[in-house]
Design a protein around this motif. Structure first.
Motif, short mmCIF file in Angstrom:
data_model
loop_
_atom_site.label_atom_id
_atom_site.label_comp_id
_atom_site.label_asym_id
_atom_site.label_seq_id
_atom_site.Cartn_x
_atom_site.Cartn_y
_atom_site.Cartn_z
N MET A 184 0.81 -1.45 -0.34
CA MET A 184 0.19 0.04 -0.55
C MET A 184 0.46 1.09 -0.42
O MET A 184 1.55 1.55 1.04
N ALA A 185 0.83 1.87 -0.88
CA ALA A 185 1.36 3.55 -0.96
C ALA A 185 0.81 4.58 -0.22
O ALA A 185 1.25 5.05 -0.06
N ALA A 186 -0.61 4.68 -0.49
CA ALA A 186 -1.03 5.69 0.07
C ALA A 186 -2.53 5.47 0.34
O ALA A 186 -3.03 3.72 -0.11
N SER A 187 -3.53 5.76 1.60
CA SER A 187 -4.81 5.07 1.63
C SER A 187 -5.40 6.69 2.83
O SER A 187 -4.77 7.51 2.86
N ALA A 188 -6.74 6.27 2.49
CA ALA A 188 -7.35 7.05 3.26
C ALA A 188 -9.05 6.35 3.52
O ALA A 188 -9.29 5.78 2.84
N SER A 189 -9.30 6.33 5.06
CA SER A 189 -10.69 5.50 5.59
C SER A 189 -11.59 6.83 5.69
O SER A 189 -11.53 7.80 6.37
N ALA A 190 -12.58 6.48 6.25
CA ALA A 190 -13.93 6.75 6.63
C ALA A 190 -14.26 5.45 7.76
O ALA A 190 -15.17 4.64 7.47
N VAL A 191 -14.70 6.48 8.92
CA VAL A 191 -15.85 5.67 9.52
C VAL A 191 -16.20 6.90 10.33
O VAL A 191 -16.70 7.33 10.32
N GLY A 213 0.31 12.79 -5.28
CA GLY A 213 -1.23 12.52 -4.98
C GLY A 213 -2.16 11.89 -4.86
O GLY A 213 -2.94 11.92 -4.56
N TYR A 214 -1.38 10.57 -4.63
CA TYR A 214 -2.18 9.22 -4.27
C TYR A 214 -3.04 9.07 -3.09
O TYR A 214 -4.07 9.25 -2.66
N ALA A 215 -2.91 9.90 -2.20
CA ALA A 215 -3.86 10.55 -0.67
C ALA A 215 -4.30 11.61 -0.53
O ALA A 215 -6.08 11.11 -0.59
N THR A 216 -4.15 12.24 -1.70
CA THR A 216 -5.55 12.90 -2.77
C THR A 216 -6.64 12.45 -3.44
O THR A 216 -7.55 12.57 -3.89
N ARG A 217 -6.03 11.29 -3.98
CA ARG A 217 -6.87 10.45 -4.77
C ARG A 217 -7.88 10.30 -3.93
O ARG A 217 -8.47 9.69 -4.49
N CYS A 218 -7.30 9.32 -3.23
CA CYS A 218 -7.89 8.04 -2.07
C CYS A 218 -9.23 9.54 -1.63
O CYS A 218 -10.58 8.65 -1.43
N PRO A 240 -0.10 21.62 7.55
CA PRO A 240 -0.96 22.56 7.61
C PRO A 240 -0.50 22.22 5.56
O PRO A 240 -1.63 22.68 4.45
N ASN A 241 0.44 21.36 4.84
CA ASN A 241 -0.03 20.93 3.77
C ASN A 241 -1.26 20.28 3.72
O ASN A 241 -1.43 20.34 2.51
N ALA A 242 -1.57 19.49 4.40
CA ALA A 242 -2.76 18.69 4.39
C ALA A 242 -3.42 19.05 4.62
O ALA A 242 -4.61 18.60 3.78
N GLY A 243 -3.73 20.32 5.27
CA GLY A 243 -4.66 21.24 4.89
C GLY A 243 -5.30 22.14 3.55
O GLY A 243 -6.55 22.13 3.02
N GLY A 244 -3.84 22.23 3.15
CA GLY A 244 -4.18 23.02 1.95
C GLY A 244 -4.96 21.91 0.57
O GLY A 244 -5.45 22.56 0.32
N ILE A 245 -4.97 20.57 0.74
CA ILE A 245 -4.95 19.89 0.35
C ILE A 245 -6.51 19.64 -0.02
O ILE A 245 -7.17 19.76 -0.26
#
Length: 262
Positions: A184-191, A213-218, A240-245
């Motif tokens: 796994m290179a990147a991931s994001a979840s919803a709970v 941009g992998y996390a952005t795509r997730c 802050p970088n995540a906040g911009g995304i």
């Protein structure tokens, strides 16, 4: 009066939680999924003139707290001080500040976050989500290894077992992008999906794959899903970088989120 709540209190609990559905995502999600009698979950509330005005929920070894004012604070602090089994209490920053300012509670460590919301259909640029896959319980080992490789997850109270249980119960919706070697290179979840909202958690990328941009795509894939379901996505962050995304994807900061560690 501060007491443990039961299913007979549910309508009053919902009336309280529905006032701030985004900030109450964890509370609502846990109560809708597990109710008031699960051995790993307890729900307490403060009642004023028959109305619930504060909620404290224990989920395994952590607490979530929300209050309209200071009335429940001393009772909650006494509970936190008498129970030595918990590791974290979290909630909106105003509620948790009352534990310190009014209740005199002194946590070992405090983390502060921005809390952001994205209503369904919020405008955002097109993001190509091809190559983004939904994880299943069979991917828990890979997901756990990914999170362990990220320094920001060092304070997480999630274990591999609790992660697996979250997948098995249907509480976690996870998308990932595979790396060149199949990891796994990147991931994001919803709970904590509930009637109104869901919480985005576990947004991470292996250092080798950052900047692609992998996390952005997730996260964009999660936005697609919850746009279709007509539900607000929420998240909290201190990067802050995540906040911009997140802003580019349609999230807007609406409040603060705080975590106390024992």
């Amino acid at each position: 009066m501060f007491r443990r709540l039961t299913a007979s209190d549910h309508d009053r609990v919902v009336a309280y939680l529905s006032k701030r559905p985004a900030l109450h995502t964890f509370l609502t999600g846990d109560i809708e999924r597990y109710g008031y009698d699960a051995p790993f979950q307890e729900v307490y509330g403060y009642l004023t003139d028959g109305r619930v005005t504060a909620v404290l929920l224990r989920f395994y070894g952590s607490y979530i707290f929300s209050t309209e004012g200071p009335d429940a604070v001393e009772d909650v602090v006494r509970m936190l001080q008498s129970n030595t089994a918990w590791t974290m209490v979290q909630g909106d920053s105003v509620s948790l500040s009352l534990l310190q300012d009014v209740g005199g509670f002194q946590p070992r460590q405090v983390r502060e976050f921005a809390f952001a919301e994205r209503p369904p259909g919020a405008p955002r640029p097109f993001v190509d989500t091809s190559g983004v896959y939904q994880a299943t319980v069979d991917h828990v080992g890979q997901l756990w290894q990914l999170r362990k490789s990220i320094a920001e997850f060092a304070n997480s109270n999630t274990t591999e077992l609790s992660l697996r249980q979250s997948f098995e119960s249907g509480d976690t919706l996870c998308f990932y992008v595979p790396g060149e070697r199949g990891e796994m290179a990147a991931s994001a979840s919803a709970v904590a999906e509930n009637t109104w909202t869901a919480m985005v958690v576990g947004v991470c990328t292996r250092p080798l794959y950052r900047g692609l941009g992998y996390a952005t795509r997730c996260v964009a894939k999660l936005c697609d899903v919850f746009d279709e379901r007509g539900k607000t996505l929420c998240l909290y962050y201190d990067n802050p970088n995540a906040g911009g995304i997140y802003r580019r994807l349609g999230f807007a900061v609406t409040s603060g989120w705080t975590q106390f560690f024992r």
